[in-house]
Write an enzyme that holds these catalytic residues in place. Structure first.
Site, short mmCIF file in Angstrom:
data_model
loop_
_atom_site.label_atom_id
_atom_site.label_comp_id
_atom_site.label_asym_id
_atom_site.label_seq_id
_atom_site.Cartn_x
_atom_site.Cartn_y
_atom_site.Cartn_z
N LYS A 16 0.82 -1.31 0.08
CA LYS A 16 -0.03 0.11 -0.23
C LYS A 16 0.92 1.34 0.07
O LYS A 16 0.78 2.21 -0.83
CB LYS A 16 -1.03 0.13 1.08
CG LYS A 16 -1.84 -1.14 1.35
CD LYS A 16 -2.84 -1.28 2.49
CE LYS A 16 -2.10 -1.01 3.80
NZ LYS A 16 -1.44 -2.50 4.11
N ARG A 91 -10.39 0.22 8.08
CA ARG A 91 -10.01 -1.08 8.37
C ARG A 91 -11.05 -1.84 8.99
O ARG A 91 -11.03 -3.02 9.17
CB ARG A 91 -8.70 -1.03 9.38
CG ARG A 91 -7.53 -0.89 8.62
CD ARG A 91 -6.61 -0.86 9.74
NE ARG A 91 -5.15 -1.37 9.55
CZ ARG A 91 -4.15 -0.69 9.06
NH1 ARG A 91 -4.27 0.62 8.64
NH2 ARG A 91 -2.90 -1.54 8.80
N ARG A 130 11.52 -5.56 5.25
CA ARG A 130 11.47 -3.77 5.08
C ARG A 130 12.43 -3.22 5.73
O ARG A 130 12.73 -3.11 7.05
CB ARG A 130 9.94 -3.55 5.32
CG ARG A 130 9.74 -2.03 5.16
CD ARG A 130 8.26 -1.75 5.12
NE ARG A 130 7.42 -2.09 6.59
CZ ARG A 130 6.26 -2.19 6.45
NH1 ARG A 130 5.52 -1.40 5.69
NH2 ARG A 130 5.56 -2.57 7.49
N ARG A 163 11.09 -0.75 11.15
CA ARG A 163 9.73 -0.53 12.15
C ARG A 163 9.63 -1.28 13.22
O ARG A 163 9.78 -2.42 12.96
CB ARG A 163 8.38 -0.35 11.09
CG ARG A 163 8.17 0.86 10.46
CD ARG A 163 7.00 0.74 9.36
NE ARG A 163 5.69 0.00 9.96
CZ ARG A 163 4.74 0.12 9.31
NH1 ARG A 163 4.69 0.61 8.17
NH2 ARG A 163 3.44 -0.41 9.70
N ARG A 174 -0.43 -8.59 13.46
CA ARG A 174 -1.13 -7.93 12.56
C ARG A 174 -1.90 -8.59 11.32
O ARG A 174 -2.84 -8.07 10.98
CB ARG A 174 -0.09 -6.68 11.78
CG ARG A 174 0.51 -5.80 12.64
CD ARG A 174 1.85 -5.14 12.26
NE ARG A 174 1.99 -4.48 11.21
CZ ARG A 174 3.01 -4.34 10.23
NH1 ARG A 174 4.17 -4.83 10.70
NH2 ARG A 174 2.78 -3.81 9.29
#
Ligand code: AP5
Length: 221
Positions: A16, A91, A130, A163, A174
């Protein structure tokens, strides 16, 4: 140029943020990421940030009312000649209904909703690799770019970091949280004729090309 308001749905790691960045730069979208706004609030340790921090670090959703207020405030500032791209919102059904009401209140049509579909295994692979730049916000991946924590960002020189919610336990949580709410949300938009699904397991360029085409094509109905 942007021609239609968009929502990007999809699990963590679907791409996203990566694709929103492209749509913002190349098609002039106003990018609104609730995750980014919440991370700024946490870094500033303001009232919202203090309330959101514990939820975010555990990979839980921040309470609906806090996020809805944040989005409502931004949407009300939107110029009539601007197109927005929502990333990470809504969400939940409560958030989707609140958004529909906000849009009605400001006289905008309902957006096109793009569901980025990707497998759990690919989500875990992408998120564990990431790396983020604190300076310009560019998103990298160890597996693709060979850049790791502490390396300098090729764009701005910032020192790359990971992160805090990209740790294995938070990633698993998540994904679980996403699965609890996403089926209902996808059905909500399917019933309204707003939903299109893109295979986000493809390479970044292929996904970008499909998204650009959808953004230009606009309405499905
Ligand atoms: P948020 O920041 O929205 O995180 P998320 O939804 O978990 O999504 P991510 O940012 O992790 O993934 P992404 O899809 O943007 O993937 P990316 O492009 O980086 O939310 C964080 C937290 O904030 C939530 O857990 C919650 O606590 C809170 N929150 C936010 N919004 C909320 C809301 N509305 N209500 C309640 N709480 C809320 O890509 C991932 C990696 O994959 C990158 O390394 C990238 O380079 C790579 N990649 C991307 N696309 C491809 C591709 N096609 N091929 C190969 N690699 C790719």
């Amino acid at each position: 140029m942007a021609q239609h308001d968009l929502i990007l749905l999809g699990p963590p790691g679907a791409g996203k943020g990566t694709h929103a960045e492209y749509l913002k730069t190349d098609m002039n979208y106003m990018h609104l990421s609730t995750g980014d706004l919440l991370r700024v609030a946490v870094a500033a340790q303001n009232n919202l940030g203090k309330q959101a921090q514990t939820y975010m670090e555990a990979g839980e959703l921040v309470p609906d009312d806090l996020v809805i207020d944040l989005v409502a405030e931004r949407m009300e500032q939107l110029g009539s000649d601007e197109y927005y791209l929502l990333d990470g919102f809504p969400r939940t059904i409560v958030q989707a209904e609140a958004l529909a009401e906000i849009l009605e209140g400001i006289g905008r049509e309902q957006p096109l909703v793009i569901n980025l579909a990707v497998s759990d295994a690919e989500v875990v692979r992408r998120l564990s690799g990431r790396r983020m730049c604190p300076g310009c916000g560019t998103i990298y991946n160890v597996h693709r770019d060979g850049l790791d924590i502490g390396d300098n960002c090729p764009q701005c020189g910032g020192e790359l970091y990971q992160r805090s919610d990209d740790q294995p336990e938070a990633i698993r949580n998540r994904l679980e949280v996403y699965k609890q709410d996403s089926a209902l949300l996808i059905e909500y938009y399917r019933q309204r004729g707003q939903l299109v699904t893109v295979d986000a397991e493809q390479g970044q360029e292929e996904v970008s090309a499909e998204l650009a085409q959808l953004a230009r094509r606009g309405r499905l109905y």
